[in-house]
Design a protein around this motif. Structure first.
Motif, PDB file in Angstrom:
ATOM      1  N   UNK A  16      14.197  23.050  17.537  1.00  0.00           N
ATOM      2  CA  UNK A  16      14.560  23.599  16.915  1.00  0.00           C
ATOM      3  C   UNK A  16      14.631  23.053  14.993  1.00  0.00           C
ATOM      4  N   UNK A  17      15.395  21.989  15.416  1.00  0.00           N
ATOM      5  CA  UNK A  17      14.990  20.926  14.072  1.00  0.00           C
ATOM      6  C   UNK A  17      13.327  20.812  13.538  1.00  0.00           C
ATOM      7  N   UNK A  18      12.487  20.810  14.230  1.00  0.00           N
ATOM      8  CA  UNK A  18      11.494  20.732  13.893  1.00  0.00           C
ATOM      9  C   UNK A  18      10.900  22.547  13.001  1.00  0.00           C
ATOM     10  N   UNK A  19      10.834  23.231  13.430  1.00  0.00           N
ATOM     11  CA  UNK A  19      11.240  24.487  12.720  1.00  0.00           C
ATOM     12  C   UNK A  19      11.939  24.929  11.645  1.00  0.00           C
ATOM     13  N   UNK A  24      10.925  25.043   6.146  1.00  0.00           N
ATOM     14  CA  UNK A  24      11.189  24.421   4.649  1.00  0.00           C
ATOM     15  C   UNK A  24      10.723  23.764   3.878  1.00  0.00           C
ATOM     16  N   UNK A  25       9.299  22.861   4.248  1.00  0.00           N
ATOM     17  CA  UNK A  25       7.755  22.243   4.136  1.00  0.00           C
ATOM     18  C   UNK A  25       7.719  23.470   3.365  1.00  0.00           C
ATOM     19  N   UNK A  26       7.638  24.666   4.272  1.00  0.00           N
ATOM     20  CA  UNK A  26       6.257  26.396   4.364  1.00  0.00           C
ATOM     21  C   UNK A  26       6.886  26.908   2.777  1.00  0.00           C
ATOM     22  N   UNK A  27       8.255  26.720   2.471  1.00  0.00           N
ATOM     23  CA  UNK A  27       9.316  27.437   1.600  1.00  0.00           C
ATOM     24  C   UNK A  27       9.447  28.774   2.032  1.00  0.00           C
ATOM     25  N   UNK A  28       9.192  29.030   3.155  1.00  0.00           N
ATOM     26  CA  UNK A  28       9.128  30.195   4.549  1.00  0.00           C
ATOM     27  C   UNK A  28      11.433  30.619   3.950  1.00  0.00           C
ATOM     28  N   UNK A  29      10.880  31.405   3.153  1.00  0.00           N
ATOM     29  CA  UNK A  29      12.602  31.567   3.004  1.00  0.00           C
ATOM     30  C   UNK A  29      13.015  32.923   4.561  1.00  0.00           C
ATOM     31  N   UNK A  30      12.145  33.504   5.319  1.00  0.00           N
ATOM     32  CA  UNK A  30      12.735  34.138   5.606  1.00  0.00           C
ATOM     33  C   UNK A  30      13.037  34.188   6.907  1.00  0.00           C
ATOM     34  N   UNK A  50      18.598  16.103  10.358  1.00  0.00           N
ATOM     35  CA  UNK A  50      17.363  15.395   9.843  1.00  0.00           C
ATOM     36  C   UNK A  50      16.140  15.414  10.858  1.00  0.00           C
ATOM     37  N   UNK A  51      14.983  15.367  10.234  1.00  0.00           N
ATOM     38  CA  UNK A  51      13.780  14.689  10.943  1.00  0.00           C
ATOM     39  C   UNK A  51      14.135  13.687  11.991  1.00  0.00           C
ATOM     40  N   UNK A  52      14.086  13.300  13.120  1.00  0.00           N
ATOM     41  CA  UNK A  52      14.034  11.579  13.675  1.00  0.00           C
ATOM     42  C   UNK A  52      13.265  10.955  13.113  1.00  0.00           C
ATOM     43  N   UNK A  53      12.354  11.114  12.454  1.00  0.00           N
ATOM     44  CA  UNK A  53      10.801  10.971  12.762  1.00  0.00           C
ATOM     45  C   UNK A  53      11.285   9.691  10.766  1.00  0.00           C
ATOM     46  N   UNK A  54      11.393  11.089  10.373  1.00  0.00           N
ATOM     47  CA  UNK A  54      11.402  10.233   8.835  1.00  0.00           C
ATOM     48  C   UNK A  54      12.724  10.361   8.431  1.00  0.00           C
ATOM     49  N   UNK A  55      13.455  10.876   8.878  1.00  0.00           N
ATOM     50  CA  UNK A  55      14.451  11.118   8.064  1.00  0.00           C
ATOM     51  C   UNK A  55      15.065  12.315   7.049  1.00  0.00           C
ATOM     52  N   UNK A  56      13.970  13.070   7.250  1.00  0.00           N
ATOM     53  CA  UNK A  56      13.708  13.914   6.231  1.00  0.00           C
ATOM     54  C   UNK A  56      14.976  15.573   6.301  1.00  0.00           C
ATOM     55  N   UNK A  57      14.923  15.773   5.283  1.00  0.00           N
ATOM     56  CA  UNK A  57      16.272  17.070   5.938  1.00  0.00           C
ATOM     57  C   UNK A  57      14.968  17.928   5.258  1.00  0.00           C
ATOM     58  N   UNK A  58      16.064  19.504   5.045  1.00  0.00           N
ATOM     59  CA  UNK A  58      15.355  20.355   4.974  1.00  0.00           C
ATOM     60  C   UNK A  58      15.166  19.512   3.142  1.00  0.00           C
ATOM     61  N   UNK A  59      15.776  19.971   2.349  1.00  0.00           N
ATOM     62  CA  UNK A  59      15.763  19.351   0.797  1.00  0.00           C
ATOM     63  C   UNK A  59      13.967  18.942   1.205  1.00  0.00           C
TER      64      UNK A  59
END
Ligand SMILES: C[S@@+](CC[C@H](N)C(=O)[O-])C[C@H]1O[C@@H](n2cnc3c(N)ncnc32)[C@H](O)[C@@H]1O
Length: 398
Positions: A16-19, A24-30, A50-59
């Motif tokens: 689910x985190x990956x999804x 977010x990275x693909x800017x897929x609002x739907x 947060x992505x466990x590898x990069x620590x990225x949040x959706x933002x």
């Protein structure tokens, strides 16, 4: 059996985190709308995973994926950045936190700044301003409640001699000091040629700030024979600039609260300089007294240490109002949030709004700074990490 199911839940959560990060990275609002409705995580909101590898949040993901669309010469706001802006708005509207850091210690706004994405950066600055304004207001209500509680406790103590519980901690915010004011004022200070440190090696004042102090004195002493007051002596840098300024003031008051600093001032002859009046004590006590005595100033400078933003707000919304001549100017050391560019930009806006509410106009002057590197040797925390200093000059509104 139980172990398998925990594992399975872990895998599902990871997917689910990956999804969420991918959408977010693909800017897929739907897809994001669907995940916000359908997914849930035990420790955080869907928009804050947060992505466990990069620590990225959706933002982070929404901003970082614009990297490939940026060329050094292209100022056009591309479709991709447009889509990123919509994604960022959606995430913020759904409660995303503006200042989570990734594994690189960058907030989403830091990423936008590094990738030169000014419009996305501005969205993050605006989000930070909104959050900080709310936190500051909450802190104010907390303080008012604490005050009421203190008064109730006092009354209760007077009535039955019992002691109350401590009040809740204030919420943390970007510009809150790491050092507590009263702990600082009773700590032993160490002064060398280039810095003043407290007993935890926190930098109280450093000599690289001399250029800032010179420019601040220049901005305030725009003509001779003014009455000036400086709050916070530190290394005496601005006070020395004031004393040697070509527009010499008629009176020069100084407020200082730390006993070690006061002792050094005495040793260096500051108590006996003609035209100089030193007030020992906290500005919170000294300034109301001066106002009650009818003292007025043409120029005020404020640079203390280990005080909160609400102390500063109290300073300008109460003390400056009663001590500054109508045509006077005042300034302060603008170091709030200076450990990262986005916090610095956010606090400039927050202060601007609060100054406006208190009846002041502010003009900003950019000051170049020396390259800072070795300066931080032996200092606990690098409190300055932005390229330019923005010097504020405040006046009463017309
Ligand atoms: C950053 S230094 C000031 C540096 C100064 N601008 C200079 O040019 O050297 C802050 C000073 O404010 C003093 N200070 C901190 N809290 C204070 C308070 N509530 N009232 C008065 N002085 C205070 C500290 O002891 C310290 O000397």
């Amino acid at each position: 059996m139980a172990e398998v199911s925990v594992h399975a839940i872990g895998d599902v959560q990871q997917n689910h985190i990956t999804d969420v990060i991918r959408a977010s990275a693909e800017h897929n609002l739907k897809a994001l709308e669907k995940y916000v409705d359908e997914y849930s995580f035990p420790d955080c909101k869907v928009v804050d995973v947060q992505d466990p590898v990069t620590g990225y949040t959706p933002l982070h993901a929404a901003i970082a994926s614009c990297k490939s669309t940026v060329s050094a010469h292209e100022a056009v706001f591309s479709d991709k950045q447009d889509a990123a802006a919509s994604t960022i708005r959606f995430l913020l509207e759904n409660g995303a936190i503006w200042n989570q850091v990734d594994k690189n210690d960058e907030t989403p706004g830091c990423v936008a700044h590094r990738l030169s994405l000014p419009d996305l950066y501005q969205l993050m600055v605006d989000a930070g301003v909104r959050a900080e304004m709310i936190l500051n207001r909450l802190e104010e209500y907390d303080r008012m409640e604490d005050k009421d509680e203190d008064e109730d406790e006092e009354q209760k103590e007077n009535e039955d001699g019992t002691n109350g519980e401590n009040a809740d901690q204030d919420p943390a915010s970007t510009a809150q000091p790491e050092v507590n004011g009263s702990a600082y004022l009773s700590s032993a200070l160490s002064l060398s040629d280039d810095k003043l440190l407290d007993d935890q090696q926190n930098g109280v004042m450093m000599s690289w700030e001399s250029g800032i102090m010179q420019k601040s004195a220049d901005a305030l002493l725009h003509e001779p024979d003014l009455r000036i007051i400086n709050i916070g002596f530190g290394m005496g840098i601005i006070d020395s600039h004031i004393q040697t300024h070509s527009n010499r003031p008629t009176t020069h008051h100084i407020v200082e609260a730390h006993p070690d600093v006061l002792q050094k001032m005495k040793k260096d002859g500051w108590m006996d300089k003609p035209g100089v009046v030193v007030h020992s004590g906290k500005w919170q006590e000294v300034l109301p007294r001066l106002a009650a005595e009818g003292e007025m100033f043409d120029a005020i400078y404020f640079d203390t240490f280990a005080e909160s933003y609400s102390d500063f707000r109290q300073f300008f919304s109460e003390q400056v109002l009663s001590l500054l001549e109508e045509s006077g100017r005042w300034s302060y050391f603008n170091g709030m949030g200076a450990d990262r560019q986005i916090s610095y930009d956010i606090y400039q806006k927050v202060v601007e709004m609060d100054l406006f509410e208190a009846g002041f106009d502010v003009e900003w002057k950019d000051v170049d700074l020396p390259k800072l590197d070795q300066e931080w040797d032996g200092v606990r925390r690098k409190y300055w990490n932005v390229d330019h200093y923005r010097l504020p000059v405040c006046k009463f509104m017309d």
